[in-house]
Design an enzyme around this catalytic site. Structure first.
Site, mmCIF file in Angstrom:
data_model
loop_
_atom_site.group_PDB
_atom_site.id
_atom_site.type_symbol
_atom_site.label_atom_id
_atom_site.label_comp_id
_atom_site.label_asym_id
_atom_site.label_seq_id
_atom_site.Cartn_x
_atom_site.Cartn_y
_atom_site.Cartn_z
ATOM 1 N N ALA A 1 -5.811 -4.078 0.546
ATOM 2 C CA ALA A 1 -6.315 -5.599 0.723
ATOM 3 C C ALA A 1 -4.999 -6.441 1.270
ATOM 4 O O ALA A 1 -4.389 -7.144 0.480
ATOM 5 C CB ALA A 1 -6.659 -6.219 -0.545
ATOM 6 N N GLU A 2 -4.957 -6.458 2.212
ATOM 7 C CA GLU A 2 -3.748 -6.941 3.043
ATOM 8 C C GLU A 2 -3.918 -8.496 2.579
ATOM 9 O O GLU A 2 -2.663 -9.084 2.203
ATOM 10 C CB GLU A 2 -3.417 -6.909 4.644
ATOM 11 C CG GLU A 2 -3.200 -5.380 4.866
ATOM 12 C CD GLU A 2 -4.548 -4.404 4.744
ATOM 13 O OE1 GLU A 2 -4.184 -3.148 4.967
ATOM 14 O OE2 GLU A 2 -5.385 -4.993 4.656
ATOM 15 N N GLU B 1 0.740 -1.313 0.109
ATOM 16 C CA GLU B 1 -0.021 0.140 0.142
ATOM 17 C C GLU B 1 1.021 1.218 0.186
ATOM 18 O O GLU B 1 1.661 1.581 0.926
ATOM 19 C CB GLU B 1 -0.934 -0.080 1.325
ATOM 20 C CG GLU B 1 -1.765 -1.226 1.164
ATOM 21 C CD GLU B 1 -2.536 -1.458 2.492
ATOM 22 O OE1 GLU B 1 -2.489 -0.702 3.396
ATOM 23 O OE2 GLU B 1 -3.265 -2.511 2.561
ATOM 24 N N TYR C 1 -3.370 -7.823 10.124
ATOM 25 C CA TYR C 1 -4.262 -8.710 10.672
ATOM 26 C C TYR C 1 -5.270 -9.412 9.565
ATOM 27 O O TYR C 1 -5.303 -10.729 9.704
ATOM 28 C CB TYR C 1 -4.831 -8.524 11.858
ATOM 29 C CG TYR C 1 -4.062 -7.890 13.096
ATOM 30 C CD1 TYR C 1 -3.028 -8.726 13.433
ATOM 31 C CD2 TYR C 1 -4.495 -7.079 13.742
ATOM 32 C CE1 TYR C 1 -2.244 -8.361 14.569
ATOM 33 C CE2 TYR C 1 -3.733 -6.455 14.714
ATOM 34 C CZ TYR C 1 -2.356 -7.190 15.297
ATOM 35 O OH TYR C 1 -1.697 -6.994 16.227
ATOM 36 N N PRO C 2 -5.789 -8.649 8.525
ATOM 37 C CA PRO C 2 -6.544 -9.197 7.578
ATOM 38 C C PRO C 2 -5.646 -10.459 6.787
ATOM 39 O O PRO C 2 -6.144 -11.234 6.247
ATOM 40 C CB PRO C 2 -6.976 -8.205 6.740
ATOM 41 C CG PRO C 2 -7.058 -6.906 7.792
ATOM 42 C CD PRO C 2 -5.782 -7.113 8.486
ATOM 43 N N HIS D 1 -3.033 1.718 14.598
ATOM 44 C CA HIS D 1 -1.667 2.366 14.043
ATOM 45 C C HIS D 1 -0.336 2.032 14.820
ATOM 46 O O HIS D 1 0.996 2.443 14.669
ATOM 47 C CB HIS D 1 -1.466 3.876 13.612
ATOM 48 C CG HIS D 1 -2.447 4.254 12.589
ATOM 49 N ND1 HIS D 1 -3.774 4.105 12.533
ATOM 50 C CD2 HIS D 1 -2.309 4.751 11.302
ATOM 51 C CE1 HIS D 1 -4.374 4.636 11.501
ATOM 52 N NE2 HIS D 1 -3.542 4.727 10.524
ATOM 53 N N PHE E 1 -2.569 -3.129 10.637
ATOM 54 C CA PHE E 1 -3.333 -3.344 9.262
ATOM 55 C C PHE E 1 -2.883 -4.978 8.907
ATOM 56 O O PHE E 1 -3.652 -5.308 8.008
ATOM 57 C CB PHE E 1 -2.827 -2.519 8.344
ATOM 58 C CG PHE E 1 -2.878 -0.936 8.658
ATOM 59 C CD1 PHE E 1 -3.714 -0.660 9.654
ATOM 60 C CD2 PHE E 1 -2.893 -0.056 7.676
ATOM 61 C CE1 PHE E 1 -4.400 0.792 9.803
ATOM 62 C CE2 PHE E 1 -3.027 1.441 7.839
ATOM 63 C CZ PHE E 1 -4.009 1.679 8.807
ATOM 64 N N GLN F 1 2.234 -1.740 5.730
ATOM 65 C CA GLN F 1 2.025 -0.348 6.311
ATOM 66 C C GLN F 1 1.932 0.135 7.689
ATOM 67 O O GLN F 1 2.715 1.035 8.056
ATOM 68 C CB GLN F 1 0.884 0.251 5.818
ATOM 69 C CG GLN F 1 0.798 1.736 5.451
ATOM 70 C CD GLN F 1 -0.471 2.295 4.615
ATOM 71 O OE1 GLN F 1 -1.547 2.589 5.070
ATOM 72 N NE2 GLN F 1 0.114 2.679 3.484
ATOM 73 N N PHE F 2 1.209 -0.558 8.483
ATOM 74 C CA PHE F 2 0.931 -0.597 9.686
ATOM 75 C C PHE F 2 0.860 -2.045 10.381
ATOM 76 O O PHE F 2 0.170 -2.693 9.859
ATOM 77 C CB PHE F 2 -0.170 0.408 10.470
ATOM 78 C CG PHE F 2 0.330 1.973 10.358
ATOM 79 C CD1 PHE F 2 1.099 2.517 11.233
ATOM 80 C CD2 PHE F 2 -0.129 2.632 9.034
ATOM 81 C CE1 PHE F 2 1.476 4.044 10.977
ATOM 82 C CE2 PHE F 2 0.078 3.935 8.909
ATOM 83 C CZ PHE F 2 1.160 4.589 9.824
#
Length: 329
Positions: free
Chosen positions: A61-62, A31, A90-91, A131, A88, A84-85
């Site tokens: 869309a991780e 991302e 976890y998906p 974050h 973020f 990115q973080f």
């Protein structure tokens, strides 16, 4: 080998740039990593230098990012993806646990997944919800993954070069609050392996502080304060959580007879807990006091204005060291 004074973000950028130059199968995506250069500018200039086929943006869309990386790695590429973080990522956790970590075992060694999952992680930047998080225990608990986290720009460069070249998947945790730390960095291939190797950052004789990633500078600061108070604290930087360097860590603890593990993540069922257990099992007869832990509290990561109350600090570390001394008396 040349040397340059770089921030950690610049050192990571240089490591990726050098890896992409040396190996055309290395690709970087995620991302905002393309023309923008990433939220923290770690990938700045890579698209311009190597083109959109080698460094490119993806949808938000991780799970898809990691899934695509799995397919690319299975077909001869070496993808480096950014989440990115920390929170973020976890998906994408199902992809990481079910496929990234297990593919070599599932195929009886016939299919490897040489890939790096970059995760800017931990606190100290005043980030809002989702974050700032310390997710290392999730990945460390998953067999099949290597998990590393640098505390210095030099280690960031060396670890990233080795991670990109590694035959197995590496979760690369980048401490956000250390992106702007600066030092002379040795550029080029490392003379010796860094993944799976801890390092003594400061010698000491009275107790050993064991830390990794964002907690290492705090441990070093605590050792400085302790020195002014007449107490000598050794500081060990784990830097490679998996594989873990029992030899270096335990040798350091045996030398002092006392140990405190410092980490930002909550203490229950944590990497800090595992380190304390391993040290206790291997160094029991050398310990003058039980191993102590100084960690984040067992609560969700707090709002920005409260994170200074949550993160391990010098006072909490020195209180734990005082507790060690008391146990010895």
């Amino acid at each position: 080998m040349t040397h340059e004074k770089l921030t950690m973000a610049q050192a990571l950028n240089r490591a990726l740039r050098d890896a992409m130059t040396d190996d055309p199968t290395v690709v970087v995506f995620g991302e905002d990593v393309g023309p923008l250069g990433g939220v923290f500018r770690v990938t700045d200039g890579l698209t311009a230098a190597f083109g959109e086929d080698r460094c490119f943006d993806t949808p938000l869309a991780e799970s898809g990012i990691v899934g695509v990386a799995v397919g690319m790695a299975m077909n001869g590429m070496r993808p480096v993806v950014e989440m990115q973080f920390d929170a973020f990522a976890y998906p994408a956790f199902e992809q990481i646990v079910s496929h990234v970590a297990k593919m070599r075992n599932r195929t009886r060694g016939r299919v490897a997944l040489p890939m790096v999952i970059r995760i800017p992680y931990a606190g100290g930047i005043g980030g809002v919800e989702h974050h700032c998080d310390s997710s290392e225990a999730y990945y460390a608990h998953t067999p099949g993954l290597h998990v590393v986290t640098p505390s210095t720009p030099g280690d960031a460069y060396a670890l990233m070069r080795e991670a990109v070249a590694a035959p197995d998947p590496v979760v690369f945790l980048e401490p956000k609050k250390l992106y702007w730390a600066k030092e002379e960095v040795a550029l080029g291939p490392s003379a010796s392996p860094v993944i799976g190797r801890a390092v003594v950052r400061r010698p000491g004789t009275d107790a050993t502080l064991i830390a990794y990633g964002p907690s290492v500078p705090v441990a070093l600061e605590a050792a400085e304060v302790a020195d002014r108070e007449g107490r000598s604290l050794q500081v060990v930087d784990v830097r490679s959580i998996v594989p873990f360097d029992d030899e270096t860590v335990c040798a350091a603890v045996r030398a002092t007879g006392r140990a405190v593990v410092v980490a930002e993540a909550p203490g229950f069922a944590s990497v800090a807990s595992e380190i304390a257990a391993r040290v206790t099992e291997r160094c029991f007869h050398s310990l003058a006091a039980p191993v102590r832990r100084v960690t984040g509290f067992d609560i969700p990561y707090p709002p920005p204005k409260s994170e200074h109350l949550y993160l391990p600090g010098v006072d909490r570390i020195l209180d734990a060291v005082d507790d060690l001394q008391w146990e010895d008396s």
